[in-house]
Design an enzyme around this catalytic site. Structure first.
Site, PDB file in Angstrom:
ATOM      1  N   ASP A  12      32.366  18.691   3.154  1.00 20.88           N
ATOM      2  CA  ASP A  12      33.463  17.997   3.189  1.00 20.88           C
ATOM      3  C   ASP A  12      34.790  18.735   3.297  1.00 20.88           C
ATOM      4  OD1 ASP A  12      31.651  16.085   3.270  1.00 20.88           O
ATOM      5  OD2 ASP A  12      32.474  14.915   1.971  1.00 20.88           O
ATOM      6  N   LYS A 110      28.254  11.317   7.275  1.00 24.73           N
ATOM      7  CA  LYS A 110      27.999  10.601   6.418  1.00 24.73           C
ATOM      8  C   LYS A 110      29.123   9.468   5.911  1.00 24.73           C
ATOM      9  CE  LYS A 110      29.478  13.677   2.651  1.00 24.73           C
ATOM     10  NZ  LYS A 110      30.299  12.738   2.013  1.00 24.73           N
ATOM     11  N   CYS A 155      30.910  14.533  -4.037  1.00 24.38           N
ATOM     12  CA  CYS A 155      30.207  15.049  -2.914  1.00 24.38           C
ATOM     13  C   CYS A 155      29.262  16.120  -3.206  1.00 24.38           C
ATOM     14  CB  CYS A 155      30.939  14.918  -1.615  1.00 24.38           C
ATOM     15  SG  CYS A 155      31.236  13.176  -1.159  1.00 24.38           S
TER      16      CYS A 155
HETATM   17  C1  VGL Z   1      34.608  12.422  -1.387  1.00 23.34           C
HETATM   18  C2  VGL Z   1      35.343  10.616  -2.449  1.00 23.34           C
HETATM   19  C3  VGL Z   1      35.248   9.736  -1.261  1.00 23.34           C
HETATM   20  C4  VGL Z   1      34.063  13.865  -1.502  1.00 23.34           C
HETATM   21  C5  VGL Z   1      34.332  11.636  -0.312  1.00 23.34           C
HETATM   22  O1  VGL Z   1      33.580  14.446  -0.361  1.00 23.34           O
HETATM   23  O2  VGL Z   1      33.850  14.182  -2.531  1.00 23.34           O
HETATM   24  N1  VGL Z   1      34.914  11.725  -2.415  1.00 23.34           N
HETATM   25  N2  VGL Z   1      34.566  10.357  -0.271  1.00 23.34           N
END
Ligand code: VGL
Ligand code: ZN
Length: 202
Positions: A12, A110, A155
């Site tokens: 991410d 995702k 994540c």
């Molecule tokens: C994430 C919160 C919501 C992350 C993704 O990548 O850690 N955290 N969506």
């Protein structure tokens, strides 16, 4: 180069998790350069991309009267409610402009199911619905995975613990991660990863 049975999984590294993003993680942009360098050591590089439809159930705006960063109960368990982020096709959902995304063979998206969040790159937050990443890695003979990226306590943490449960040898390079760190989430994540047998470096 690392062995053929090793993969780097970059979690991410998207604009919304970097400074000025919708769910900015402090220091998020700092990891990009060193991650680019590390990618050169791996034959197999996977990127994960948080990829939510409008009105996703993990957004506080989808729950009347709820504030971002508050906790709610979902059918699959407790869920933090987030500011709207990583909307499919938006600029915020793009990888950081300096991330060398071109070298990745595989991108796992995702959080696409409107009803279920997905922190982990392996399973949605119901812990049973797979993303397909496990099959991809096994198909390619991968046994060891190194995880880096954002956010360490959400994540990266969920992906690391799931990877270890699935039997992969998991290492997290902490210096190439940054955390959200709310309500002790970072300490909890670190002890959870240790308990799951994840190797924490840096
Ligand atoms: C994430 C919160 C919501 C992350 C993704 O990548 O850690 N955290 N969506
Ligand atoms: Zn998300």
């Amino acid at each position: 180069m690392r062995g053929a049975d090793e993969a780097l999984i970059v979690i991410d590294v998207q604009n919304d998790f970097c400074p000025d993003g919708a769910l900015a993680v402090a220091g998020g942009g700092e990891v990009v350069g060193p991650i680019n360098d590390l990618m050169e050591q791996f034959h197999t590089v996977v990127l994960s991309q948080d990829w939510h439809p409008k009105g996703h159930s993990s957004f506080a705006t989808s729950h009347e009267g709820m504030d971002p960063f508050s906790l709610t109960q979902m059918p699959y368990g407790p869920q933090v409610l987030w500011p709207d982020h990583c909307l499919q096709g938006s600029q915020g959902a793009e990888f950081h402009a300096d991330l060398n995304a071109d070298v990745a063979q595989m991108i796992v998206r995702k959080g696409c199911n409107p009803a279920i969040d997905s922190y982990s790159a392996f399973f949605e937050n119901d812990h049973v619905t797979p993303t397909g990443l496990e099959g991809y890695l096994r198909n390619r003979g991968i046994k060891k995975v190194t995880l880096v990226g954002l956010a360490l306590d959400f994540c990266v943490n969920f992906s690391a613990v799931d990877g270890a449960k699935l039997g992969f040898e998991v290492t997290v390079e902490q210096s190439l991660c940054r955390a959200i760190d709310m309500d002790g989430s970072l300490n909890a994540a670190i002890s959870g990863m240790k308990d799951a047998g994840v190797q924490l470096n840096g």
